[in-house]
Design a protein around this motif. Sequence first.
Motif, PDB file in Angstrom:
ATOM      1  N   PRO A 199       0.881  -1.390  -0.146  1.00 48.58           N
ATOM      2  CA  PRO A 199      -0.027  -0.047  -0.011  1.00 48.58           C
ATOM      3  C   PRO A 199       0.841   1.149   0.023  1.00 48.58           C
ATOM      4  O   PRO A 199       2.107   1.400   0.723  1.00 48.58           O
ATOM      5  CB  PRO A 199      -0.863  -0.130   1.369  1.00 48.58           C
ATOM      6  CG  PRO A 199      -0.058  -0.751   2.089  1.00 48.58           C
ATOM      7  CD  PRO A 199       0.705  -1.798   1.436  1.00 48.58           C
ATOM      8  N   CYS A 200       0.265   2.287  -0.743  1.00 49.28           N
ATOM      9  CA  CYS A 200       0.916   3.639  -0.520  1.00 49.28           C
ATOM     10  C   CYS A 200       0.664   4.483   0.742  1.00 49.28           C
ATOM     11  O   CYS A 200      -0.352   4.075   1.045  1.00 49.28           O
ATOM     12  CB  CYS A 200       0.644   4.313  -1.789  1.00 49.28           C
ATOM     13  SG  CYS A 200      -0.867   4.958  -2.036  1.00 49.28           S
ATOM     14  N   THR A 201       1.803   4.888   1.198  1.00 42.63           N
ATOM     15  CA  THR A 201       1.659   5.611   2.705  1.00 42.63           C
ATOM     16  C   THR A 201       2.413   6.829   2.716  1.00 42.63           C
ATOM     17  O   THR A 201       3.131   7.043   1.725  1.00 42.63           O
ATOM     18  CB  THR A 201       1.958   4.664   3.867  1.00 42.63           C
ATOM     19  OG1 THR A 201       3.408   4.202   3.530  1.00 42.63           O
ATOM     20  CG2 THR A 201       1.204   3.492   3.903  1.00 42.63           C
ATOM     21  N   GLY A 202       2.229   7.652   3.798  1.00 42.66           N
ATOM     22  CA  GLY A 202       2.930   8.818   3.799  1.00 42.66           C
ATOM     23  C   GLY A 202       2.733   9.699   2.714  1.00 42.66           C
ATOM     24  O   GLY A 202       1.666  10.161   2.240  1.00 42.66           O
ATOM     25  N   GLN A 203       4.114  10.249   2.375  1.00 41.94           N
ATOM     26  CA  GLN A 203       4.040  11.307   1.274  1.00 41.94           C
ATOM     27  C   GLN A 203       3.654  10.981   0.080  1.00 41.94           C
ATOM     28  O   GLN A 203       3.243  11.619  -0.929  1.00 41.94           O
ATOM     29  CB  GLN A 203       5.405  12.138   1.240  1.00 41.94           C
ATOM     30  CG  GLN A 203       5.920  13.020   2.642  1.00 41.94           C
ATOM     31  CD  GLN A 203       4.730  14.263   2.847  1.00 41.94           C
ATOM     32  OE1 GLN A 203       4.319  14.836   1.684  1.00 41.94           O
ATOM     33  NE2 GLN A 203       4.116  14.189   3.995  1.00 41.94           N
TER      34      GLN A 203
END
Length: 322
Positions: free
Chosen positions: A26-30
């Motif tokens: 999964p894409c996370t953060g910035q």
Amino acid sequence: MKRPRFLPDNLTLMLLTVILTASFFPCTGQVAVAFDWLTTLMIGLLFFMHGAKLSREAVIAGASHWRLHLTVLLFTFAIFPLLGLLLKPALLLIITPDLYLGILFLCVLPSTVQSSIAFTAVARGNVPAAICSASASNLLGIFLTPVLVGMIVVAHGAGHSSLDSILKIVYQLLVPFVAGQIVRPWIAPWIERHKDVLKMVDQSSILLVVYVAFSEAVEQGLWKQLPLYMLVSLIGISAVMLAIIMALATYSSRRFGFNKEDEITVVFCGSKKSLASGVPMAKVLFASQSVGMVLLPLMLFHQLQLMVCAVMAQKYASRKGT
């Protein structure tokens, strides 16, 4: 014309790949913030292209057959939502409230365009009327779906506030769509020459929104909240809803005295829901943490409707006569 296959289409296979990718990576953060901005831009581009592609002539051409078109629109924007509301007591016994919101969202979406026309053609139905009905459904869906979401979906506990939804609809959906309609006279020839490229834009937008939505859902514990039996239940619910709508569409067409070609148009245009419209609309209309759950029923229904309609189209096509 190529026969529809009783197999997953390419978009469904790509969606499954994207969901698996989001589940493990999964894409996370910035990165998630950057992807969220990118999806906003892609949705604007998608609706700009929808506006530029939609021929006003195609909508006007079949407008004289108003009884058929009104029947299709009633199934799409009235009977389907009513069915979702009537099934609420039973559905909440087997699925979560978030998934039920996904069912309601599915019920208020416009019909598909390409597949409705394609199946009608294969089944030897009224293709000009299908073009008109499917196009009108998508055009009206830009306005009616957000209104229906506000009336029956947000009222059930998810989505943005009314003012926030209106503002998002205006600048992310309506402004690009109207801009596309305005510039259509100048760019229509270019669009006709680059249909494959535009199809890639459509599909890329959908896949990106799904990846971001499911990344957020995975981070929120989607698969811990969604056991296997619930996925199976969703497939069963989709099958029941599709069967009810197709049976009602068939019965109503015959009661209204439509011929077989018009019946085919009503059945195929009135029973399907648009994944291409639903995915970006969900991104605009719902809180980010709930989009993954909301989209899941739509993606399952999308594949089921293609499989069932492929069989139905071949059955209609095999009838005697012209």
